[in-house]
Scaffold this motif. Structure first.
Motif, PDB file in Angstrom:
ATOM      1  N   LEU A 270      18.096 -81.514 102.369  1.00  0.00           N
ATOM      2  CA  LEU A 270      17.908 -80.165 101.832  1.00  0.00           C
ATOM      3  C   LEU A 270      19.211 -79.377 101.835  1.00  0.00           C
ATOM      4  O   LEU A 270      19.579 -78.752 100.834  1.00  0.00           O
ATOM      5  CB  LEU A 270      16.846 -79.433 102.665  1.00  0.00           C
ATOM      6  CG  LEU A 270      16.546 -77.985 102.263  1.00  0.00           C
ATOM      7  CD1 LEU A 270      15.960 -77.940 100.860  1.00  0.00           C
ATOM      8  CD2 LEU A 270      15.575 -77.351 103.262  1.00  0.00           C
ATOM      9  N   LEU A 271      19.929 -79.406 102.949  1.00  0.00           N
ATOM     10  CA  LEU A 271      21.184 -78.654 103.038  1.00  0.00           C
ATOM     11  C   LEU A 271      22.239 -79.208 102.087  1.00  0.00           C
ATOM     12  O   LEU A 271      23.018 -78.463 101.495  1.00  0.00           O
ATOM     13  CB  LEU A 271      21.705 -78.674 104.472  1.00  0.00           C
ATOM     14  CG  LEU A 271      21.073 -77.660 105.424  1.00  0.00           C
ATOM     15  CD1 LEU A 271      21.528 -77.907 106.853  1.00  0.00           C
ATOM     16  CD2 LEU A 271      21.420 -76.228 104.998  1.00  0.00           C
ATOM     17  N   ARG A 272      22.258 -80.536 101.951  1.00  0.00           N
ATOM     18  CA  ARG A 272      23.225 -81.152 101.043  1.00  0.00           C
ATOM     19  C   ARG A 272      23.006 -80.670  99.615  1.00  0.00           C
ATOM     20  O   ARG A 272      23.966 -80.295  98.914  1.00  0.00           O
ATOM     21  CB  ARG A 272      23.099 -82.672 101.115  1.00  0.00           C
ATOM     22  CG  ARG A 272      24.029 -83.419 100.168  1.00  0.00           C
ATOM     23  CD  ARG A 272      23.762 -84.912 100.240  1.00  0.00           C
ATOM     24  NE  ARG A 272      24.695 -85.668  99.444  1.00  0.00           N
ATOM     25  CZ  ARG A 272      24.692 -86.983  99.333  1.00  0.00           C
ATOM     26  NH1 ARG A 272      23.790 -87.684 100.006  1.00  0.00           N
ATOM     27  NH2 ARG A 272      25.567 -87.614  98.581  1.00  0.00           N
ATOM     28  N   HIS A 273      21.754 -80.653  99.164  1.00  0.00           N
ATOM     29  CA  HIS A 273      21.466 -80.227  97.800  1.00  0.00           C
ATOM     30  C   HIS A 273      21.648 -78.718  97.641  1.00  0.00           C
ATOM     31  O   HIS A 273      22.098 -78.251  96.582  1.00  0.00           O
ATOM     32  CB  HIS A 273      20.051 -80.644  97.400  1.00  0.00           C
ATOM     33  CG  HIS A 273      19.913 -82.115  97.156  1.00  0.00           C
ATOM     34  ND1 HIS A 273      20.717 -82.812  96.286  1.00  0.00           N
ATOM     35  CD2 HIS A 273      19.068 -83.037  97.681  1.00  0.00           C
ATOM     36  CE1 HIS A 273      20.379 -84.084  96.264  1.00  0.00           C
ATOM     37  NE2 HIS A 273      19.374 -84.251  97.113  1.00  0.00           N
ATOM     38  N   ALA A 274      21.304 -77.968  98.674  1.00  0.00           N
ATOM     39  CA  ALA A 274      21.503 -76.517  98.611  1.00  0.00           C
ATOM     40  C   ALA A 274      22.982 -76.181  98.467  1.00  0.00           C
ATOM     41  O   ALA A 274      23.360 -75.311  97.666  1.00  0.00           O
ATOM     42  CB  ALA A 274      20.932 -75.856  99.865  1.00  0.00           C
ATOM     43  N   GLN A 280      27.127 -70.462  96.889  1.00  0.00           N
ATOM     44  CA  GLN A 280      27.268 -69.068  97.292  1.00  0.00           C
ATOM     45  C   GLN A 280      26.057 -68.601  98.097  1.00  0.00           C
ATOM     46  O   GLN A 280      26.193 -67.951  99.141  1.00  0.00           O
ATOM     47  CB  GLN A 280      27.435 -68.177  96.057  1.00  0.00           C
ATOM     48  CG  GLN A 280      27.699 -66.711  96.380  1.00  0.00           C
ATOM     49  CD  GLN A 280      29.009 -66.503  97.121  1.00  0.00           C
ATOM     50  OE1 GLN A 280      30.048 -66.960  96.657  1.00  0.00           O
ATOM     51  NE2 GLN A 280      28.955 -65.835  98.264  1.00  0.00           N
ATOM     52  N   LEU A 281      24.867 -68.952  97.627  1.00  0.00           N
ATOM     53  CA  LEU A 281      23.650 -68.571  98.341  1.00  0.00           C
ATOM     54  C   LEU A 281      23.603 -69.230  99.718  1.00  0.00           C
ATOM     55  O   LEU A 281      23.242 -68.587 100.713  1.00  0.00           O
ATOM     56  CB  LEU A 281      22.417 -68.972  97.529  1.00  0.00           C
ATOM     57  CG  LEU A 281      21.061 -68.717  98.184  1.00  0.00           C
ATOM     58  CD1 LEU A 281      20.876 -67.235  98.465  1.00  0.00           C
ATOM     59  CD2 LEU A 281      19.926 -69.253  97.303  1.00  0.00           C
ATOM     60  N   THR A 282      23.971 -70.498  99.777  1.00  0.00           N
ATOM     61  CA  THR A 282      23.985 -71.208 101.061  1.00  0.00           C
ATOM     62  C   THR A 282      24.943 -70.539 102.033  1.00  0.00           C
ATOM     63  O   THR A 282      24.618 -70.319 103.207  1.00  0.00           O
ATOM     64  CB  THR A 282      24.388 -72.677 100.855  1.00  0.00           C
ATOM     65  OG1 THR A 282      23.491 -73.290  99.930  1.00  0.00           O
ATOM     66  CG2 THR A 282      24.343 -73.435 102.163  1.00  0.00           C
ATOM     67  N   ALA A 283      26.146 -70.184 101.545  1.00  0.00           N
ATOM     68  CA  ALA A 283      27.127 -69.518 102.395  1.00  0.00           C
ATOM     69  C   ALA A 283      26.608 -68.167 102.886  1.00  0.00           C
ATOM     70  O   ALA A 283      26.792 -67.802 104.063  1.00  0.00           O
ATOM     71  CB  ALA A 283      28.439 -69.335 101.635  1.00  0.00           C
TER      72      ALA A 283
END
Length: 337
Positions: A270-274, A280-283
Motif C-alpha cells: 500500500l505504501l509503495r503504491h501510495a 505529495q499526499l503521502t508526504a
C-alpha cells in the motif's frame, strides 16, 4: 510503416512478463546459503525456510551462544553450521566466506539480513547515528556481496537483500534507518542490473513490520519509554505487522522466482503504491502523523529497547511469544537483528 512507441512499449512489457512466466525457478535443493544476522529474528526464520526447501545453511552473527541456540532450535543436523563474526569487520567477512567454502565446498545463495534499527526524533539523532547504521545496513551488504562475487559467479548464485518498506517510503522517527534502507534498495537495483550478465540473480525484499521480537534489540532515543512503547506495539499489532514465517516464505519465494524487488506485506504494498501514485499526499500525511509522535528531548543518548520496557510492553503476549520463539531473549550482542 512506423510503429507507435506505445505499441512497442506494450509489446516489450508483454514479452518480459511472458518470459518471467516460463523462466525456470531456482532450485534450492542442496544449495549452500550464508545468512548474516542468522542467530535470531527474521534471520533464524529465513534459515528454517531455506532448510525446508532442501538447502544447507551457514548462520553468521556476533554472539556464539546465540548461534549455538539457533542451531539447536533448527535441529537440522549437518545442514546447519555457524560462524561468529561482525559484518562491519572485513576480516570477519573473509573468514565467514572461507568457512562456507570449507564446510559446503562453495556458496550458492548470500542473504544480507543483518541490520540495525534506531528509533526517535530527528533532533535526537546525531551524524554518528547515520554513519553507524549505514555501515551495518548498507556498506556491510555491499562489502560482503563484492567479496562473494567470484564464488557466486562460478555457481550462478543468488543474492537476497533484506531492505524494508522504510527503504521505499521514509518513516517518521526512523530517519537513519530509512536513509540506510533507501541506499540498500538502490544498491539492490544496481547489483541486479550489473550482475545479470554474469548469471547472478539479485532480489531485494521490502517487508512491512514483522513480529520477529526484535524491538528489544533496537536503540531508542528521545522519550525512551514512549518511543519504545509505540515501536513495540506497532511491531506486534496483527492488523499492521506480518507473521514472520509468512514473511520469510514470501521472501524466499521472491528469490526462487528471480524477482528484482518485492514488497512483503499489505502495508508495504500500500505504501509503495501510495508513494508512486500520490507522492505529495503521502508526504503530507506522513508529516501530519509526525505531530502525533513523542517530541524530542535534550538528551541524545540512546537506550537499548530491552531497557525501556514498561508494564504494558513487558506483558504483551504476542511480543513475548515472538521473543521466545525467535531467540531474542539472550544477553549477548545487542542492537542488531
Amino acid at each position: 510503416m512506423r510503429i507507435p512507441k506505445r505499441l512497442l512499449l506494450a509489446a516489450a512489457v508483454t514479452a518480459i512478463a511472458t518470459r518471467r512466466q516460463f523462466k525456470s525457478r531456482y532450485d534450492l535443493t542442496g544449495k549452500s546459503v550464508l545468512i548474516t544476522g542468522g542467530s535470531r529474528g527474521l534471520g533464524l526464520v529465513l534459515a528454517a525456510e531455506f532448510l525446508k526447501r532442501g538447502a544447507r545453511v551457514m548462520l553468521m552473527a556476533r554472539d556464539a551462544a546465540e548461534l549455538e541456540r539457533a542451531a539447536d532450535q533448527l535441529a537440522a543436523g549437518g545442514r546447519v553450521h555457524t560462524v561468529t563474526g561482525d559484518v562491519t569487520r572485513e576480516e570477519d567477512l573473509h573468514r565467514a566466506l572461507a568457512e562456507v567454502q570449507r564446510v559446503f565446498g562453495g556458496l550458492d545463495v548470500l542473504v544480507n539480513n543483518a541490520g540495525l534499527i534506531q528509533g526517535g526524533p530527528l533532533d535526537n539523532m546525531t551524524e554518528a547515528n547515520f554513519r553507524e547504521i549505514m555501515e551495518v545496513n548498507t556498506f556491510a551488504p555491499l562489502r560482503l556481496t563484492r567479496l562473494a562475487l567470484p564464488e557466486l559467479r562460478r555457481s550462478g548464485g543468488r543474492v537476497l537483500l533484506v531492505s524494508s518498506v522504510g527503504g521505499q517510503v521514509a518513516i517518521p522517527h526512523l530517519a537513519p534507518y530509512s536513509v540506510s534502507k533507501f541506499a540498500l534498495t538502490g544498491l539492490g537495483q544496481a547489483l541486479r542490473a550489473e550482475l545479470a550478465q554474469d548469471g547472478v540473480g539479485v532480489t531485494t525484499v521490502c517487508p512491512t513490520v514483522m513480529r520477529t521480537g526484535s524491538p528489544r534489540q533496537a536503540t531508542v532515543k528521545g522519550q525512551y519509554r514512549k518511543e519504545y512503547g509505540l515501536f513495540a506495539t506497532v511491531d506486534n499489532f496483527p492488523l499492521i505487522s506480518l507473521d514472520t514465517e509468512v514473511a520469510a516464505k514470501r521472501m524466499v519465494d521472491a528469490l526462487v522466482r528471480g524477482d528484482a524487488e518485492a514488497p512483503i506485506g499489505g502495508a508495504a504494498l500500500l505504501l509503495r503504491h501510495a508513494q508512486a501514485l500520490a507522492p505529495q499526499l503521502t508526504a503530507d500525511l506522513l508529516a501530519l502523523s509526525t505531530r502525533l509522535l513523542p517530541t524530542a528531548t535534550a538528551n541524545d543518548q540512546g537506550l537499548p529497547g530491552r531497557e525501556a520496557e514498561s508494564f504494558l510492553t513487558r506483558h504483551n503476549p504476542i511480543k513475548s511469544e515472538a521473543e521466545e520463539d525467535f531467540n531474542q531473549l539472550g544477553g549477548g550482542a545487542s542492537e542488531r537483528t
